[in-house]
Design a protein around this motif. Structure first.
Motif: not given
Ligand code: TPW
Ligand code: MG
Length: 543
Positions: A381, A401-402, A425, A428, A431, A453, A455-458
């Motif tokens: 996003c 940071s997420m 996402g 996130a 969290m 999605n 998933s932790w798609g990125m």
């Molecule tokens: C506090 C490492 C960077 S991006 C990501 C992780 C785990 C996946 C994000 O998943 P989300 O979004 O939110 O579903 P998307 O579009 O990728 O599917 N812990 C913290 N911050 C970071 N950046 C991570 C782990 C990380």
């Protein structure tokens, strides 16, 4: 005056608008003081990371200071990650932690919430703040508060104050309104003249304003400088959304090989890049094919200005801008550029939704309804947000940071009264999404778009195939109802268009769009970014 009240008055005088916090026994007297004195409103959440993110985002959008008040140990250590992010991305955030009283310290017992030594917490925060103070001496406390808050404002970095619980009601003198840190006017003049001399000799100069410009409230001044010098201006990944409302000759956002080719060329082939308040991070410059050499750059950050190979120390950016403007008469520049084109025109059919469709739908909405401040979380996003209309954008574009966006929009609306949009996402959201449960009580009604999605798609985009990146679908739209908002479960582009309009119309309750994305789809901006990173660091050849 009581110490607690003197502290609150000083925070207000330095630009704080509210206190975000979660109490604990070491912080109870200060929380009572906040509530009884009414000097600043108090806003509570469920988990300290949200307190830190909301205070950070409030300061980023409004300007002034963000304030986070917590208890000793368990509360303060929960703030470490948001404060580290505020440090690296330059947010003026004041951390106020309760602490044991002198009598408790003298008991010789280990105290609850104590990690290793009593000052372990201070030592951790010393690493991630630009100044610190312990308010354990009524005579010294006003001067300590004045020094620490001044550092927070001048450096736009977090600071740390420890307030022992028996000190809150102690009588102290008011906090002095100290003068700004002195600097040499001669240095400012010399530096301004050196910059103008370099500008005069440059054929294709470019101005790159960074986050510090925003934090120090200098956007209008920088726009005026760009107009008087008749120099075009580009933003960076972390500075996206900067100068959004200023009339300037705008090139777009510089993203190296991951961004627009015209902008890349304008910056990388420029013979003088003037970087004002820019953080030289990998997200800002890492995916550039070419390093910006010191010979063709000017860089101002943290009260230091480097012009070519010469560095001027203790030189505040506001004073430098004044000096530059004073030396440039008003001049008619070539005029502001029209708004840069962004993808729009969501096709409302029965097809599944891709991240790009969300961007189109949001741009249609921003176009129809006018600008709305946006907070983007870490994840796809954040990249999708790079293709949004130029609007106020608050995002952890460097530290990354997420969990930022949901607390951020709550803090942003609390601080400014403006309704805000969170892009987040599903990972996130898991969290800090719960914090939306506070929206109704606080009278806040943000729009929240969950890029679901599953998933932790990125992470999959960088390294495909890990099953560990899979998430369950938590039915976020139904959670929204339970938390006091309205939820929309969206699987088609037609549903997306309808839900965006309905959510925009509905005021008074937070609106959550749970957008179920087609598997494996990522935004065009993330595809470009991953492609550029892979081109720059090709996988090692297997012999
Ligand atoms: C506090 C490492 C960077 S991006 C990501 C992780 C785990 C996946 C994000 O998943 P989300 O979004 O939110 O579903 P998307 O579009 O990728 O599917 N812990 C913290 N911050 C970071 N950046 C991570 C782990 C990380
Ligand atoms: Mg996800």
């Amino acid at each position: 005056m009581k110490l607690g009240e003197a502290l609150l008055q000083a925070l207000k005088a330095h630009g704080a608008g509210e206190v975000f916090g979660i109490p604990g026994d070491f912080a109870l007297p200060f929380f009572r003081c906040i509530e009884d004195s009414g000097i600043l409103p108090l806003i509570t959440f469920s988990h300290e990371p949200a307190v830190g993110f909301a205070a950070d985002a409030a300061a980023r959008l409004r300007g002034g200071l963000g304030v986070a008040a917590v208890t000793y140990g368990a509360g303060a250590f929960n703030l470490v990650n948001p404060v580290a992010q505020a440090y690296s991305e330059k947010t003026p955030l004041v951390v106020i932690s309760g602490a044991p009283s002198q009598g408790e310290v003298a008991s010789g017992l280990l105290l609850h919430h104590q990690a290793k030594a009593l000052d372990s917490q201070m030592r951790v925060f010393r690493e991630i703040t630009c100044d610190q103070g312990v308010l354990d001496d009524p005579g010294a406390a006003p001067a300590v508060i004045a020094r620490v808050l001044r550092a927070c404002v001048e450096y736009a970095r977090p600071v740390y104050l420890e307030l022992p619980r028996d000190m809150v009601d102690v009588e102290v003198a008011p906090v002095p309104a100290g003068p700004p840190t002195p600097f040499e006017a001669g240095d400012v003049a010399a530096c301004a003249e050196a910059i103008l001399a370099r500008m005069a000799g440059a054929g294709r100069p470019v101005l790159l304003p960074g986050v510090e410009v925003r934090r120090l409230g200098l956007e209008a001044k920088v726009a005026e400088l760009a107009r008087r010098l008749d120099v075009p201006l580009a933003t960076t990944f972390l500075g996206r959304g900067l100068m959004a409302t200023q009339e300037v000759r705008r090139l777009g956002t510089y993203l190296g090989l991951a961004g627009d080719e015209e902008v890349r060329k304008a910056v990388e082939e420029s013979d003088l890049v003037v970087m004002l308040g820019i953080i030289l991070s990998d997200t800002n410059f890492g995916v550039s094919g070419r390093r910006l050499s010191p010979d063709r750059t000017i860089h101002a950050l943290d009260r230091e200005v480097r012009v070519g190979r010469r560095t001027y120390a203790n030189l505040p950016l506001p004073a430098l801008l004044e000096a530059l403007l004073a030396r440039l008469g008003p001049r008619s520049a070539s005029g502001a550029s029209p708004r840069l084109p962004v993808p729009g025109g969501l096709v409302e059919d029965e097809a599944p939704v891709r991240p790009e469709d969300i961007v189109r739908g949001l741009n249609d909405l921003l176009h129809a309804e006018g600008p709305m401040p946006v907070a983007a979380d870490m994840g796809d996003c954040l990249f999708a947000a790079l293709d949004l209309h130029d609007t106020d954008l608050v995002a952890p574009g460097y530290y990354a940071s997420m969990g930022y966006a949901v607390p951020a929009v709550l803090g942003m609306q609390a601080a400014t009264g403006r309704r805000c949009l969170a892009l987040v996402g599903d990972g996130a959201f898991q969290m800090t999404g719960w914090e939306l449960g506070h929206a109704r009580r606080l009278g806040l009604d943000p729009l929240v778009v969950v890029f679901n999605n599953r998933s932790w798609g990125m992470l999959n985009a960088f390294q495909a195939g890990g099953r560990f990146n899979d998430l369950e679908d938590w039915q976020y739209a139904r959670l929204a109802e339970a938390l006091g908002g309205d939820g929309y479960r969206i699987t088609t582009r037609a549903e997306l268009g309808r839900a965006l309009r309905a959510a925009c119309r509905t005021r008074g309750r937070f609106q959550l769009l749970d957008v179920s994305l087609a598997p494996g789809e990522v935004s065009p901006a993330l595809q470009r970014f991953v492609g550029a990173v892979k081109r720059l660091t090709p996988a090692p050849a297997i012999p």
